[in-house]
Design an enzyme around this catalytic site. Structure first.
Site, short mmCIF file in Angstrom:
data_model
loop_
_atom_site.label_atom_id
_atom_site.label_comp_id
_atom_site.label_asym_id
_atom_site.label_seq_id
_atom_site.Cartn_x
_atom_site.Cartn_y
_atom_site.Cartn_z
N LYS A 1 -8.25 1.24 5.81
CA LYS A 1 -7.76 -0.14 5.69
C LYS A 1 -6.40 -0.28 6.35
CE LYS A 1 -6.30 0.79 0.89
NZ LYS A 1 -6.49 0.39 -0.52
N LYS B 1 0.82 -1.20 0.00
CA LYS B 1 0.00 0.00 0.00
C LYS B 1 0.86 1.26 0.00
CE LYS B 1 -3.92 -2.38 2.06
NZ LYS B 1 -3.32 -3.73 1.96
N ASN C 1 1.02 -4.74 -5.67
CA ASN C 1 1.22 -6.01 -4.98
C ASN C 1 2.52 -6.67 -5.43
OD1 ASN C 1 -1.59 -6.74 -3.56
ND2 ASN C 1 -1.97 -5.63 -5.45
N ASP D 1 -3.29 -2.79 -8.57
CA ASP D 1 -4.73 -2.72 -8.36
C ASP D 1 -5.20 -1.34 -8.78
OD1 ASP D 1 -4.75 -5.26 -7.41
OD2 ASP D 1 -4.95 -4.73 -5.30
N ARG E 1 -15.79 -4.07 -1.65
CA ARG E 1 -14.57 -4.84 -1.91
C ARG E 1 -14.79 -5.75 -3.11
NH1 ARG E 1 -13.95 -7.97 3.56
NH2 ARG E 1 -16.13 -8.35 3.01
N ARG F 1 -12.34 -7.18 -10.81
CA ARG F 1 -13.00 -7.91 -9.73
C ARG F 1 -14.18 -7.07 -9.26
NH1 ARG F 1 -7.49 -8.24 -6.62
NH2 ARG F 1 -7.53 -6.15 -7.53
N GLU G 1 -3.07 0.00 -5.03
CA GLU G 1 -2.01 -0.79 -4.40
C GLU G 1 -1.08 -1.31 -5.49
OE1 GLU G 1 -3.30 -3.92 -1.81
OE2 GLU G 1 -4.94 -2.72 -0.96
N ARG H 1 -7.09 -5.93 -11.45
CA ARG H 1 -5.72 -6.40 -11.23
C ARG H 1 -4.99 -6.43 -12.57
NH1 ARG H 1 -3.34 -9.65 -7.57
NH2 ARG H 1 -4.09 -8.01 -6.15
#
Length: 318
Positions: free
Chosen positions: A164, A129, A287, A277, A237, A229, A285, A214
């Site tokens: 978060k 993050k 990842n 993301d 979410r 997603r 984000e 993603r």
């Protein structure tokens, strides 16, 4: 195809417990095996240090595309990790002390010439993050703090806000606080452990209703399709682990622009396999620990992302 057969170890959570239908690490193992590489299996607790050398309780691994029988393990063979050519670090977050200690141990193998994917220095420095915060041109307004007054002030400025933790995965611990601020005190108290733990607050991005995409990068280059997603009704979410639905989509012009902003840094860090993301026009984000969504994109587009990754690894030994 690689001209050289590699000894490739994978550090992962129990292989017996993976979700066969969607596990990305399985795709990597199948792709490696198709290229003739020898596979070895470790769980994080199988790593240890002896007289300054990284060691492991390794087991030979065979991986099968069979939902009733997707792996076979050999007997334990304890030895130095330097005997491996490649180690795939696929332990899932949280990035807690156990994860960090495992990465430190892999660093000892790295110093003896083993290729760790992703590199240990990057795993230790690129918080998923916080790393994204180096690219403010790609972000919605964001604050990181453990101070209740700072977090409340940010919410008052932004209205709809997402709170978060910094070390979670799969959508765990994500809260949407609406402009009325209902329950904001208890949410901040819980996430910050009463002011002891830093958390992130971001302006809510309403485009989440169309999906949290993603985008996978190999050596800084994007796979042409990402996985949107899409949250279930009433959810903020999109994570598949939180019940989201995955839809492969061709990358947009904006997606490619976002990739261009970050790919030089990703290459400088030596990161081989990364997941961005993206919600709407913004990165949320980056990842680096154990990016997923390979299987879903492959199934919908006919791609072979794990094969592309294995070819990128093989190029380092050419």
């Amino acid at each position: 195809m690689s001209a050289r057969t590699l000894d490739m170890a994978v550090v992962m959570d129990p292989i017996a417990d993976v979700a066969y239908k969607k596990d990305t690490t399985l795709a990597m193992l199948w792709a490696a095996q198709k290229r003739g590489h020898r596979l070895w299996y470790l769980q994080p607790e199988d790593l240890y240090l002896k007289e300054g050398r990284a060691m492991g309780r390794l087991r030979r691994l065979e991986a099968f595309e069979d939902p009733a029988h997707w792996y076979r393990l050999g007997d334990v063979e304890a030895g130095p990790l330097a005997e491996m050519d490649v180690i795939l670090m696929r332990q899932d977050p949280p990035v807690d002390s156990n994860f960090i200690n495992a990465v430190h141990l892999l660093g000892f193998a790295e110093r003896e010439g083993v290729l760790v994917v992703n590199p240990t220095k990057a795993l230790l420095t690129c918080n998923e993050k916080l790393y994204a915060q180096q690219f403010p041109q790609c972000l919605v307004p964001t604050v990181v703090s453990c101070n209740e007054a700072v977090l409340r002030e940010f919410h008052a400025e932004q209205g709809d806000t997402i709170f978060k933790p910094l070390d979670g995965m799969g959508g765990n611990g994500i809260f949407h606080v609406t402009p009325d601020g209902r329950n904001i005190g208890s949410i901040i108290e819980q996430l910050t452990d009463r002011g002891a733990r830093q958390i992130m607050a971001q302006r809510y991005i309403p485009e989440i209703s169309r999906g949290d995409t993603r985008i996978l990068l190999i050596d800084g280059e994007p796979v042409p399709h990402g996985l949107a997603r899409i949250p279930t009704a009433g959810e903020v979410r999109g994570n598949l682990a939180a019940g989201g639905r995955g839809e492969a989509r061709a990358l947009t012009e904006r997606d490619y622009w976002l990739v261009d902003q970050v790919k030089d840094s990703i290459r400088e860090q030596g990161l081989i396999f990364v997941g961005l993301d993206v919600i709407g026009d913004y990165i949320t984000e980056i990842n680096v620990t154990s990016p997923t969504c390979v299987r879903e994109i492959d199934a919908q587009t006919g791609s072979d992302i794990a094969g592309m990754l294995m070819d990128a690894i093989a190029r380092r030994f050419a």
